[in-house]
Design a protein around this motif. Structure first.
Motif, PDB file in Angstrom:
ATOM      1  N   HIS A  76      47.448  46.181  57.024  1.00  0.00           N
ATOM      2  CA  HIS A  76      46.138  45.867  56.443  1.00  0.00           C
ATOM      3  C   HIS A  76      45.206  45.494  57.596  1.00  0.00           C
ATOM      4  N   ARG A  93      41.602  54.465  55.168  1.00  0.00           N
ATOM      5  CA  ARG A  93      42.120  54.683  53.812  1.00  0.00           C
ATOM      6  C   ARG A  93      42.752  56.066  53.671  1.00  0.00           C
ATOM      7  N   GLU A 123      36.797  46.016  48.045  1.00  0.00           N
ATOM      8  CA  GLU A 123      37.726  47.069  48.430  1.00  0.00           C
ATOM      9  C   GLU A 123      39.152  46.695  48.071  1.00  0.00           C
ATOM     10  N   GLU A 141      42.072  48.578  45.381  1.00  0.00           N
ATOM     11  CA  GLU A 141      43.359  49.119  45.789  1.00  0.00           C
ATOM     12  C   GLU A 141      44.519  48.215  45.416  1.00  0.00           C
ATOM     13  N   THR A 197      45.215  49.993  54.159  1.00  0.00           N
ATOM     14  CA  THR A 197      44.174  49.259  53.440  1.00  0.00           C
ATOM     15  C   THR A 197      43.354  48.463  54.443  1.00  0.00           C
TER      16      THR A 197
END
Length: 165
Positions: free
Chosen positions: A99, A112, A58, A62, A117
């Protein structure tokens, strides 16, 4: 009696499986400690960089580095959800700095959508934390109460975070 297994071997197998059956029921209560000891032993034998990297796919999708994401939420529980909702309404620019690292995959699509993130992994593992977020971390927030954590507490999570970042 088919004769393909010697009597001594059969006796050893029966005793081994009997002991394993009895001991496994007692060892279930210590599974997190046993896992921790085995991880530390494997890290020493194999080397730190190849164990427990977590799911980093993931973060590569990103951008990967998370340079500007310097607020890390360990776990996504009620407190973290309220914090994200508050930031979404009152300080939306802060969402670009957050995050989340959690072991529940089902929350990640929603995060998301909000511009946060996230990475999947065990927040109590230093290796997972190291690989789940790259860049400078200025603030670490553990949103999971000690009563819900297994095999670790928030003080230990703080110590692990200081060690990693």
């Amino acid at each position: 009696n088919y004769g393909h297994i010697d009597e001594d071997t059969l006796t050893i197998l029966i005793w081994t499986f009997s002991l394993l059956a009895i001991l496994s029921s007692y060892m279930i209560g210590f599974n997190y400690r046993i896992y921790g000891m085995m991880c530390r032993a494997c890290r020493r034998v194999v080397g730190r960089s190849s164990i427990g990297q977590g799911d980093t796919s993931e973060q590569h999708e990103e951008g990967g580095d998370h340079v500007d994401r310097n607020i890390v939420l360990l776990g996504f529980h009620k407190i973290a959800a309220m914090l994200i909702a508050h930031f979404e309404h009152h300080e939306p620019h802060l969402l670009a700095k957050i995050h989340v690292i959690d072991f529940h995959e089902h929350i990640m699509p929603e995060l998301r959508k909000r511009g946060v993130t996230c990475a999947y992994g065990d927040i109590s593992s230093p290796d997972v934390l190291e690989h789940a977020h790259h860049g400078d971390v200025r603030l670490v927030i553990s949103s999971i109460p000690d009563s819900m954590l297994r095999g670790v507490d928030n003080l230990r999570l703080l110590q692990i975070s200081k060690q990693v970042w």
